[in-house]
Design a protein around this motif. Sequence first.
Motif, PDB file in Angstrom:
ATOM      1  N   GLU A   1       6.947  38.221  14.587  1.00 17.62           N
ATOM      2  CA  GLU A   1       6.724  38.452  13.168  1.00 17.62           C
ATOM      3  C   GLU A   1       7.482  37.398  12.380  1.00 17.62           C
ATOM      4  O   GLU A   1       8.659  37.140  12.640  1.00 17.62           O
ATOM      5  CB  GLU A   1       7.197  39.849  12.769  1.00 17.62           C
ATOM      6  CG  GLU A   1       6.410  40.980  13.410  1.00 17.62           C
ATOM      7  CD  GLU A   1       6.890  42.349  12.959  1.00 17.62           C
ATOM      8  OE1 GLU A   1       7.832  42.378  12.130  1.00 17.62           O
ATOM      9  OE2 GLU A   1       6.332  43.359  13.413  1.00 17.62           O
ATOM     10  N   GLU A   2       6.807  36.815  11.411  1.00 16.32           N
ATOM     11  CA  GLU A   2       7.424  35.752  10.627  1.00 16.32           C
ATOM     12  C   GLU A   2       8.399  36.333   9.621  1.00 16.32           C
ATOM     13  O   GLU A   2       8.145  37.374   9.004  1.00 16.32           O
ATOM     14  CB  GLU A   2       6.363  34.932   9.907  1.00 16.32           C
ATOM     15  CG  GLU A   2       6.928  33.769   9.132  1.00 16.32           C
ATOM     16  CD  GLU A   2       5.876  33.049   8.319  1.00 16.32           C
ATOM     17  OE1 GLU A   2       6.232  32.068   7.632  1.00 16.32           O
ATOM     18  OE2 GLU A   2       4.710  33.478   8.365  1.00 16.32           O
ATOM     19  N   ILE A   3       9.517  35.639   9.452  1.00 17.57           N
ATOM     20  CA  ILE A   3      10.528  36.008   8.460  1.00 17.57           C
ATOM     21  C   ILE A   3      10.257  35.172   7.211  1.00 17.57           C
ATOM     22  O   ILE A   3      10.337  33.938   7.239  1.00 17.57           O
ATOM     23  CB  ILE A   3      11.941  35.765   8.996  1.00 17.57           C
ATOM     24  CG1 ILE A   3      12.179  36.636  10.228  1.00 17.57           C
ATOM     25  CG2 ILE A   3      12.978  36.033   7.938  1.00 17.57           C
ATOM     26  CD1 ILE A   3      13.522  36.404  10.889  1.00 17.57           C
ATOM     27  N   VAL A   4       9.951  35.840   6.121  1.00 20.81           N
ATOM     28  CA  VAL A   4       9.551  35.136   4.902  1.00 20.81           C
ATOM     29  C   VAL A   4      10.736  34.423   4.272  1.00 20.81           C
ATOM     30  O   VAL A   4      10.624  33.283   3.809  1.00 20.81           O
ATOM     31  CB  VAL A   4       8.906  36.123   3.904  1.00 20.81           C
ATOM     32  CG1 VAL A   4       8.472  35.392   2.632  1.00 20.81           C
ATOM     33  CG2 VAL A   4       7.723  36.822   4.552  1.00 20.81           C
ATOM     34  N   SER A   5      11.896  35.049   4.220  1.00 19.73           N
ATOM     35  CA  SER A   5      13.086  34.467   3.604  1.00 19.73           C
ATOM     36  C   SER A   5      14.135  34.240   4.685  1.00 19.73           C
ATOM     37  O   SER A   5      14.960  35.130   4.968  1.00 19.73           O
ATOM     38  CB  SER A   5      13.639  35.387   2.507  1.00 19.73           C
ATOM     39  OG  SER A   5      14.796  34.827   1.924  1.00 19.73           O
ATOM     40  N   PRO A   6      14.155  33.092   5.332  1.00 18.11           N
ATOM     41  CA  PRO A   6      15.135  32.860   6.404  1.00 18.11           C
ATOM     42  C   PRO A   6      16.572  32.867   5.922  1.00 18.11           C
ATOM     43  O   PRO A   6      17.467  33.335   6.637  1.00 18.11           O
ATOM     44  CB  PRO A   6      14.727  31.482   6.945  1.00 18.11           C
ATOM     45  CG  PRO A   6      13.324  31.269   6.489  1.00 18.11           C
ATOM     46  CD  PRO A   6      13.212  31.979   5.186  1.00 18.11           C
ATOM     47  N   SER A   7      16.827  32.353   4.724  1.00 25.81           N
ATOM     48  CA  SER A   7      18.213  32.294   4.233  1.00 25.81           C
ATOM     49  C   SER A   7      18.797  33.683   4.066  1.00 25.81           C
ATOM     50  O   SER A   7      19.966  33.934   4.409  1.00 25.81           O
ATOM     51  CB  SER A   7      18.255  31.542   2.899  1.00 25.81           C
ATOM     52  OG  SER A   7      17.776  30.216   3.059  1.00 25.81           O
ATOM     53  N   ALA A   8      18.011  34.611   3.556  1.00 21.92           N
ATOM     54  CA  ALA A   8      18.512  35.984   3.378  1.00 21.92           C
ATOM     55  C   ALA A   8      18.820  36.631   4.712  1.00 21.92           C
ATOM     56  O   ALA A   8      19.803  37.385   4.841  1.00 21.92           O
ATOM     57  CB  ALA A   8      17.478  36.799   2.606  1.00 21.92           C
ATOM     58  N   VAL A   9      18.008  36.341   5.734  1.00 20.19           N
ATOM     59  CA  VAL A   9      18.261  36.927   7.048  1.00 20.19           C
ATOM     60  C   VAL A   9      19.514  36.328   7.674  1.00 20.19           C
ATOM     61  O   VAL A   9      20.324  37.031   8.292  1.00 20.19           O
ATOM     62  CB  VAL A   9      17.034  36.731   7.953  1.00 20.19           C
ATOM     63  CG1 VAL A   9      17.324  37.198   9.361  1.00 20.19           C
ATOM     64  CG2 VAL A   9      15.843  37.472   7.385  1.00 20.19           C
TER      65      VAL A   9
END
Length: 649
Positions: A466-474
Amino acid sequence: MAPRHEHARRGAARPQAGPRPQREEELAQRLRVRPAHHARPLLPPRAGGFAGRTAEQQHPDDHDGLPRRPLRDRGRGDEAGGRQQHRQRPGRVRVQRLHVPRRAVRVARRGRRRPGAPQPKAAPDPRGVRLQPRRQAAAHPLRDALLPHPQPVRLRRAGRPGLGAAALGAVRRRRHLAGRRRQVPARNGLVDGLGQVAVGRDAAVFECTACGQRSQKWLGRCPGCGGWNTFEQVPGEPRGAPRAGAAAAEPVALSAAGLTDAPRVATGIAGLDRVLGGGLVPGSVVLVAGEPGVGKSTLLLQAAARRPDLGRVLYVSAEESAHQVALRAHRLGCVQDGVLLLAEPSVEAAVAAARRLRPALVIVDSVQTMYSERVPAVAGSVTQVREVAGQLLELAKRDGPPVILVGHVTKEGLVAGPKALEHLVDAVLEFSGGGNHPHRILRSTKNRFGSAMELALFAMTDAGLEEIVSPSAVLLADRRPGAPGSSVAVVIEGSTPLLVEVQALVSRSGLANPRRVVQGVDAGRLALLLAVLEKRAGGRFGDRDVFVNLVGGVTVEEPALDVAVAAAVISSAADRPLPDDLAFFGEVGLLGEIRAVGRASERLREARALGFARCAVPASVQPTGDADIALLPLADVRELGRLLQALES
C-alpha cells in the motif's frame, strides 16, 4: 672409413655395399604411393605427369594440384611379391581421403624427412612466386574442399614481404566463394561442399561475474571493477551466423525523425507511475531490482491487475510455477482474465509468445533465471544475462510493448549480472527495505524519460503493498520530543521534498581507534563533518565513538543533510536537546562555511506543512512570501554552535 652416421650428417653419399645391376631397371619402375586399402594396380608415371594420363589411368586420389616430385626407389626384394616398403624423400606427398559431411576431400599430407637429408631447393614458378617445398604440400582440408583445383600456397613475392600461408588461404577462400555467390564464412566457420555455413565459436575466454570484463587468461583481480576471484571461464561467442531479421537500417536526419505522441502507460499505482516519470513509455525496458523477499513480484503483480482496461498483460515467471503465482494472485486479489501467465524460463519461448499475443505490457520475473538456447551457459551467468536482456530489448524496441524486468542484487547491494544490463535498460528502479521494518522504498537511479532519484514509499501489509501518501509524516510519526541528538533534515528525493529524522550518539570510547558507525549516511561524509567540527568549531571527537542513523531505513546522499547531521552530533556531545519545531538543511564545506542548496522554497513549504515554525538555512537563502516560516541564517559551523547555545538559553 668414417661411420655411416657421419656421412649422413655431412650430406655425403653413403658407401655402396656393392654393384647394383638392376639400378637402371628399378628407376624406370617408380610407383606413386597410395593408401594400403586400394587393391587396384599402381600405374607408373608418364612423361606428362598426371595431366598427361588418359581418363582410364587417372584416379580420384591423385592430387593434381600438388607439385610432382621424384620418389624414393623401391628396395630390393619387391620383385618377389614381398611386402613393399616405400621410403619418402624430403617433401614427399602422401595422398589420402578425408571424409567430411556430404563430400570426400582429398588431403595431401607431407611425409617425414629423413634426418640429415639435404633441404630441396624451391620450385621455380613462372609467375614470380617462390614456393617453399615443405609448405606447398601441406594443404588444408578446408581449402581443398572449397577450391575445385587445389593450388600451392603462395608465400611471398620477390623483394616484398609476403603474408602467411593461413592469411593467403583465407583470402583465396573468400574470393572463391564470392565468385560463386556464396556467403563468406566468418572466423572459425566451416563450409562444406554444398555451400552451407557451419557456425564455429571463438576460443573460450574468462569473464568477470561482477562487471562482465573479459580477458584471454584468468586474472585474480578484475581491472574493471576491482573484484577479487571473480573471473570464470565461459565459452566463446558464436560467429558466422547473423541474427534473424538483421536488416541494414538507413540513417535519417535528426530533424526528419518522427516524433510520436504515444501516451504513457499508467500502471494504476500512483507511486510507481511517479517514480517512472508519469508512467511506462511504449517500447521501453525497465529494471526493478531488490533483495529477496522485499516485494518485487508482489508490486508487479498488483500493477498487472490494476488496469483491466489496459489490455492483456503477459506475466512470464521463470522462478515460480503457474500454481505458485496463482496462489499469490488469489491472496492479493489480483485475479484478472487479462493477465496471461507463462511459466517458462526460455527467453525464445517468451519472445515468441509475446509476438503472437501482442500484449500491452510484458513482465519478466526474473532476468537472472531466464536462459537462452543460443548460449551454452548456465542461467544467471554473465553471458546468459546479457543475451536474455538483449533479446527482450529487441522485442520492446521492435514490437512496441513496454517490458519490465525483475532483477536480483548481490550481497553488496548491486544488481546481479554484468554492468551492461543497467546500460541496456531505459530505467533502473531500486526496491529496498524489508527485514523487520514494514516500509518499502522505491527509488529510481536511472530514467531516460523522467527525473532520476524519484522516491515512493510503500507499506507491506497482508493485502500486499500500500502506498504511503505522505512519507514525511510517517517517518516523523514516532519522533521523541526533547531528546538530545535528534534533528530533522529537509531533503529532496527526485521531485519530492522529504523530512527525515537524524539521530546521533556521541559517547566516550575505550578503544585506541574510536568507532564511526553510520546507517543511511555516507561514512566518508561523517568523517569529513567531524574533521570540520574539530578544526573550525573547536569540537573534540578523537576519543569519542560516533553513531549516526536515519530513522525509517531511508538512505540519503544529498549534501543538504550536512547541517542536520552536524547539529545532531553537537546536541548529543553537549547532551542538550534541540527545539522540536526547528528543521535544518544546508551543505558544509571544508572551510567550515555553510553553502546553499537548490529548491529552497519547496523545502520550506514542506517543513511548514508538517508544523515546523523555524528552519536553519544557509545565509544566502532569501525568505519567500508563500512560506510562513521563520528563517535562521547560518554562515559557518561556528554560528551553528552559537545558535544552539542561544536557542537553549
